[in-house]
Design an enzyme around this catalytic site. Structure first.
Site, PDB file in Angstrom:
ATOM      1  N   SER A  20      -2.452  -6.673 -11.193  1.00 45.83           N
ATOM      2  CA  SER A  20      -1.215  -6.843 -11.930  1.00 45.83           C
ATOM      3  C   SER A  20      -1.168  -5.696 -12.918  1.00 45.83           C
ATOM      4  CB  SER A  20      -1.214  -8.180 -12.653  1.00 45.83           C
ATOM      5  OG  SER A  20      -0.161  -8.205 -13.576  1.00 45.83           O
ATOM      6  N   ARG A  21      -0.163  -4.846 -12.799  1.00 46.53           N
ATOM      7  CA  ARG A  21      -0.148  -3.655 -13.654  1.00 46.53           C
ATOM      8  C   ARG A  21       0.233  -3.983 -15.079  1.00 46.53           C
ATOM      9  NH1 ARG A  21       3.034   0.015  -9.394  1.00 46.53           N
ATOM     10  NH2 ARG A  21       1.750  -0.620  -7.646  1.00 46.53           N
TER      11      ARG A  21
END
Lengths: 202, 503
Positions: free
Chosen positions: B364-365
């Site tokens: 998850s950036r």
């Protein structure tokens, strides 16, 4: 569709536009004469004798023979330029597009003269007086001379429908009734939703 | 019971009285040809790209291709009712769908027509289906968490409100299940949910709707369905119309979550349309602008700035891969557009690890910004630990003698994997997640048999809820693992362990 019998084939329309442009370009001052000859040729000759068109389009008949046929039939009957044009069409194998070229040429000429085709649909045939009124009104509105093409369609019931190019002005009774129908249907549906109880008789 | 004809007559009379007669001016064209979902039309010289047109049967179309001699129309409805030579009318407006509270709890088609037999959608507001996404100035960074209720996701790949997190995996790996659990967990949070089913079997959609209804999620959820049997144009616009409905809430300062299930099918529908329209095919025969088709859709998910109300739209697009092939065209495209992906693997799924998330390649950036502090503390190194455990596990299978430290790491890993398993339709609140992950990472489960981990967890959470609700409340209020809270949790777990009997 009767006015544009061939207009539905867009590729052919493109060919028609190209050749019509060339014909009008080379016609010079004789343009109106040539166009009326052209129309007469299609209506009086090709429509009456479908065999002729088949022969001209046939690959089995040689070019010289086709030109001979054209010379024998049309020499001194049509403008020499139109005769030459027909020969070019034979040579280029475009006889099939003849009618498209003719209708397109007429349209382009009308456009050049500042005329606009308007299809007038009514429930009953128009009187000359009415036609003049419509033409006058259209001229004021469009700034162009209107070429009226009349169509009688009894299902309209009354009123008038004008088709100017792709634009349709619908003032017919039929059109009005259709819109009343959708408005009433919507209104009744809304009423049923909102006041269901009062609409029911127990 | 019958309709009262007098009343009906008076309604009709009123409608006719207020009817305003206006000259109907319209731009028209003629149908040249009709084929699967598309029509070519001659005329309509003034029509604009994306404008709505209407066929005589009442079916709506969209101007898709503007060519030199004709206009390509995509038909949003039954194209079998359309004939060559029909007159087509330009409506001079863009396709819009009903939005607002009226759509909540409904099952709709992509045009906003009801499919659930509950009557017309009562909504006075409409919103265009295709709008340009909000710009840079109108946004703010994602910072609020959107809890999915799934331990593996909330701990390792947290999702924030306004984020776009891809769910990717082969068929039958539980992609939809993850999305549905995320929707179920939005209960009582005020987040409005939208589930867009594209090209799915109607039976699967019926199951999803049933599940949502059973767990009370239909009170805040809208389902937009364009099933496998609906024409490609409707499948193509379904995600856009779902987004329009969701955006309405975002722009009103509320929060929305939208699931696109799935975008591979939408890409296929778009490919069909484009090929029929004779647009040149590119890689895998998809048209050149299939990337834009997805990027302009996903770009509409946003966290709005406080000036605009601070609303958000979170999206969970789903992509189905073929045999784990993530380097195919559509998966790489969507991976590059989204802010991270949850990768589900069939071998994990069949090993019983469900959700079958591969922690190594799922990311998850947005990361820690979308987690509460307590979760950040307990789950900090979890993802890396799990990845190194997977490596060790492979090594251990060689049968080599292991030193005690490695063995301990392996044992911890087995328990973590066991802990991260979670049954479907049972989302956990974030505090419960923190407590169970705390118990595992701090070693309280090391002496529990691997087979008993889930039993231990269930009973621990039950114990905490029943006997130590003050600790849970304390944690929920603080949102942080302060020393006081931590010691309270520790002592609660120790107390529980004294009385714990497996079985």
């Amino acid at each position: 569709m009767s006015e544009h019998a061939t207009v539905l084939d867009s590729d052919e329309q493109q060919v028609g536009t190209l050749y019509a442009k060339a014909l009008l370009g080379s016609a010079g001052d004789a343009v109106d004469e040539i166009l009326s000859d052209f129309e007469a040729l299609v209506v009086e000759c090709l429509d009456q004798h479908p065999g002729l068109e088949t022969a001209l389009a046939s690959p089995r008949i040689g070019q010289e023979e086709k030109e001979g046929i054209l010379d024998r039939i049309f020499r001194n009957r049509v403008h020499p330029l139109l005769l030459n044009f027909l020969k070019v069409l034979c040579r280029r194998d475009r006889i099939a597009s003849l009618r498209t070229i003719q209708t397109t040429a007429v349209q382009m000429r009308e456009e050049a003269l500042g005329k606009q085709r308007v299809i007038v649909q009514t429930a009953q045939a128009l009187s000359d007086e009415q036609k003049a009124t419509i033409a006058e009104a259209l001229k004021n509105k469009l700034g162009k001379d209107a070429v009226l093409i009349e169509q009688v369609d009894e299902s309209l019931l009354g009123g008038i429908v004008l088709r100017i190019g792709d634009k349709v002005l619908d003032g017919s009774i039929l059109g009005r009734m259709n819109s009343i129908r959708s408005v009433v249907a919507e209104g009744v549906q809304r009423a049923i939703r909102n006041q269901y109880d009062s609409l029911m008789s127990s | 019971m019958k309709f009262n004809s007098d009343e009906i007559a008076s309604v009709i009379q009123k409608e006719i009285e207020t009817f305003e007669s206006q000259m109907d001016v319209r731009e028209v064209g003629t149908v040249l040809e009709v084929s699967d979902g598309i029509a070519r039309v001659y005329g309509l010289s003034g029509v604009m790209s994306g404008e709505m047109v209407q066929f005589p049967s009442g079916v709506i179309g969209l101007a898709f291709n503007l060519e030199e001699n004709s206009v390509g129309i995509i038909i949003l409805g039954d194209y079998l009712t359309i004939n060559e030579g029909d007159e087509v009318k330009a409506l001079g407006k863009l396709l819009s769908v009903p939005v607002g509270d009226g759509v909540i709890g409904r099952v709709l088609d992509p045009l906003g027509n009801p499919l659930d037999g509950k009557g017309p959608v009562e909504s006075s507001e409409q919103r265009p289906v295709e709008v340009i996404a909000t710009g840079v100035a109108e946004r703010q960074p994602v910072h609020e968490p959107l809890q999915t209720g799934i331990k593996a996701i909330d701990a390792m790949t947290p999702i924030g409100r306004g984020q776009r997190e891809l769910i990717i995996g082969d068929r039958k790996t539980g992609k939809t299940a993850v999305a549905i659990d995320a929707i179920l967990n939005q209960k009582d949070t005020g987040v409005k949910c939208f589930y867009v089913a594209i090209g799915q079997k109607d039976s699967s959609v019926a199951l999803v709707v049933e599940a949502l209804r059973k767990y009370g999620a239909m009170d805040y959820t809208t389902v937009i369905v364009s099933g496998a049997s609906t024409p490609a144009p409707l499948q193509y616009i379904a995600p856009y119309s779902g987004t329009a409905m969701a955006e309405h809430f975002m722009f009103n300062g509320q929060h929305a979550l939208i699931v696109y299930d799935d975008l591979s099918k939408q890409a296929v529908a778009y490919r069909q349309l484009s090929l029929l329209m004779r647009r040149p095919p590119g890689r895998e025969a998809f048209p050149g602008d299939v990337f834009y088709c997805h990027s302009r859709l996903l770009e509409r998910s946003a966290k709005l700035s406080d000036d605009l109300g601070g609303g958000s739209l979170t999206s969970l697009p789903i992509i189905e891969t073929q045999e784990g092939e993530v380097s195919a065209y559509i998966p790489t495209n969507v991976i590059s557009i989204t802010d991270g992906q949850i990768y589900l693997q069939p071998d994990l799924f069949f090993k019983g690890v469900r959700p079958a998330m591969n922690a190594g390649i799922s990311v998850s950036r947005v990361g820690g910004a979308a987690q509460i502090k307590a979760m950040k503390k307990v789950a900090g190194g979890l993802r890396l630990d799990l990845a190194s455990f997977r490596e060790l596990e492979a090594f251990a299978q060689l049968g080599t003698e292991l030193d005690p430290a490695t063995q301990a790491q392996l044992d911890r890993g087995y328990r973590m994997v066991e802990l991260l398993k979670q049954p479907q339709y049972q989302p956990l609140s974030v505090t419960e997640q923190v407590i169970s992950i705390f118990a595992a990472t701090r070693g309280y489960m090391d002496d529990v048999d691997v087979g008993n981990v889930s039993d231990f967890e269930t009973k621990l959470l039950e114990f905490m809820r029943d006997r130590k609700s003050d600790v849970i409340n304390q944690l929920a209020e603080a949102g942080d693992l302060s020393e006081a809270v931590e010691s309270a949790i520790r002592s609660a777990i120790e107390e529980f362990k004294k009385g714990y009997r497996p079985g």
